[in-house]
Design a protein around this motif. Sequence first.
Motif, PDB file in Angstrom:
ATOM      1  N   PHE A 188      -7.693  10.924 -25.819  1.00 43.08           N
ATOM      2  CA  PHE A 188      -8.471  12.112 -25.864  1.00 43.08           C
ATOM      3  C   PHE A 188      -8.712  12.201 -24.638  1.00 43.08           C
ATOM      4  CE2 PHE A 188     -13.124  12.612 -26.251  1.00 43.08           C
ATOM      5  CZ  PHE A 188     -13.063  13.765 -27.531  1.00 43.08           C
ATOM      6  N   ALA A 189      -8.957  11.455 -23.706  1.00 41.61           N
ATOM      7  CA  ALA A 189      -9.829  11.192 -22.080  1.00 41.61           C
ATOM      8  C   ALA A 189      -8.489  12.897 -21.918  1.00 41.61           C
ATOM      9  CB  ALA A 189      -9.610  10.042 -21.640  1.00 41.61           C
ATOM     10  N   ALA A 190      -7.270  12.422 -21.853  1.00 44.78           N
ATOM     11  CA  ALA A 190      -6.635  13.449 -21.516  1.00 44.78           C
ATOM     12  C   ALA A 190      -7.103  13.856 -21.502  1.00 44.78           C
ATOM     13  CB  ALA A 190      -5.272  12.901 -21.726  1.00 44.78           C
ATOM     14  N   ASN A 191      -6.558  14.903 -23.075  1.00 36.42           N
ATOM     15  CA  ASN A 191      -7.817  15.755 -23.240  1.00 36.42           C
ATOM     16  C   ASN A 191      -9.181  16.860 -22.703  1.00 36.42           C
ATOM     17  OD1 ASN A 191      -7.055  18.234 -25.447  1.00 36.42           O
ATOM     18  ND2 ASN A 191      -8.630  17.945 -25.915  1.00 36.42           N
ATOM     19  N   CYS A 192      -9.463  15.452 -22.064  1.00 35.53           N
ATOM     20  CA  CYS A 192     -10.957  16.432 -21.468  1.00 35.53           C
ATOM     21  C   CYS A 192     -10.986  16.655 -20.123  1.00 35.53           C
ATOM     22  CB  CYS A 192     -11.533  14.894 -21.927  1.00 35.53           C
ATOM     23  SG  CYS A 192     -12.651  15.133 -22.982  1.00 35.53           S
ATOM     24  N   GLY A 193      -9.084  15.732 -19.758  1.00 31.70           N
ATOM     25  CA  GLY A 193      -9.340  16.732 -18.239  1.00 31.70           C
ATOM     26  C   GLY A 193      -8.983  15.083 -16.799  1.00 31.70           C
ATOM     27  N   TYR A 252     -12.540  20.515 -26.279  1.00 33.10           N
ATOM     28  CA  TYR A 252     -13.383  19.300 -26.331  1.00 33.10           C
ATOM     29  C   TYR A 252     -12.477  19.153 -28.288  1.00 33.10           C
ATOM     30  CZ  TYR A 252     -16.423  15.875 -27.461  1.00 33.10           C
ATOM     31  OH  TYR A 252     -17.040  14.210 -27.704  1.00 33.10           O
ATOM     32  N   ASP A 253     -12.594  17.939 -28.557  1.00 29.46           N
ATOM     33  CA  ASP A 253     -11.803  17.481 -29.762  1.00 29.46           C
ATOM     34  C   ASP A 253     -13.048  17.711 -30.775  1.00 29.46           C
ATOM     35  OD1 ASP A 253     -10.628  17.005 -32.319  1.00 29.46           O
ATOM     36  OD2 ASP A 253      -9.023  17.342 -31.246  1.00 29.46           O
TER      37      ASP A 253
END
Length: 344
Positions: free
Chosen positions: A51-56, A184-185
């Motif tokens: 999730f954190a990686a998906n937020c950059g 963001y998911d």
Amino acid sequence: MSKTNPGRFFEDYRIGQVIRHAVPRTVAEGERALYHALYPARHALYSSDDFAANCGLEGSPMDDLIAFHTVFGKTVPDISLNAIANLGYAEGRWLLPVWPGDTLRSESEVIGLKENSNGKSGVLYVRTRGINQVGEVVLEFVRWVMVRKRDAASPAPEAVVPDLARVVAPADLVIPEGLDFSDYDFDLAGEPHRWGDYAVGEIIDHVDGVTVEEAEHMLATRLWQNTAKVHFDVTAREDGRRLIYGGHVISMARALSFNGLANAQMIVALNGGAHANPCFAGDTVRAWSEVLDKAETAVPGVGALRLRLVAHKGGAGDHRLKNAEGKYAPEVLLDLDYWALIPV
């Protein structure tokens, strides 16, 4: 000659004094697991590397309050071992993420001193910085504490009370490098509410409550290496009760705030705070939040909410804060003012 440390007293401090606090601490994944076991913490950014990686970000950083408690705990033997009360906070900013494997140490500068009228104690103001293994400041905050004097006959220092900002300006909020909420998911985060869904003045009741247990709060306080006697030693208080560390209440309330603020992912500033009344084992902690302000940022998809987080031991739906005389209601435990980052 005694080799033990009785702690500092009010007359041991001077304006401009810098104290390098002992025992650097390396934080690791086990710290996160234990933190999430102690509190119902489940903000997605601090729970999932994906999730954190998906937020950059490169992965999931340590919870913001793990960093705060670790840095705060280092200061206790030098600042508040002989404190009567921790009175407040101001100008707190999280400047860099703390990653598993980082080593944190603390330094405090004395920025204010004012003896109380009873001549038996005084108020000490310090600016504390948390520093990582490569010398970067990851966190800073001001706090003030009431500290006992060793000798009531000691002369009072010239009173110096620092002029502190009431709120950290939105322009001074530090957004972690790379953070991007544009993809963001919301399903995985747990709630659909965005920055625009919150209105200034809105009250959010976080519904749930957690009863504080004696063993858990002592385990948490040891985790932060906080040595204040009142948290462990029943002979340290006249009432024979162990006082719950105020940071334990902060983390409990922040975790409870997930229900209604699941997307307020990162705390980036601490504007102010008061531990309004003592908390003891057996108290059931509940929380509510008020939206105090909103701010845009220059980072894609990232907005900021200024939130008042109130922890209390009243009944569900109890939103009392102060009485007619302007004093905190006896049920109120914590009144915390902070900025958090949330997707736009």
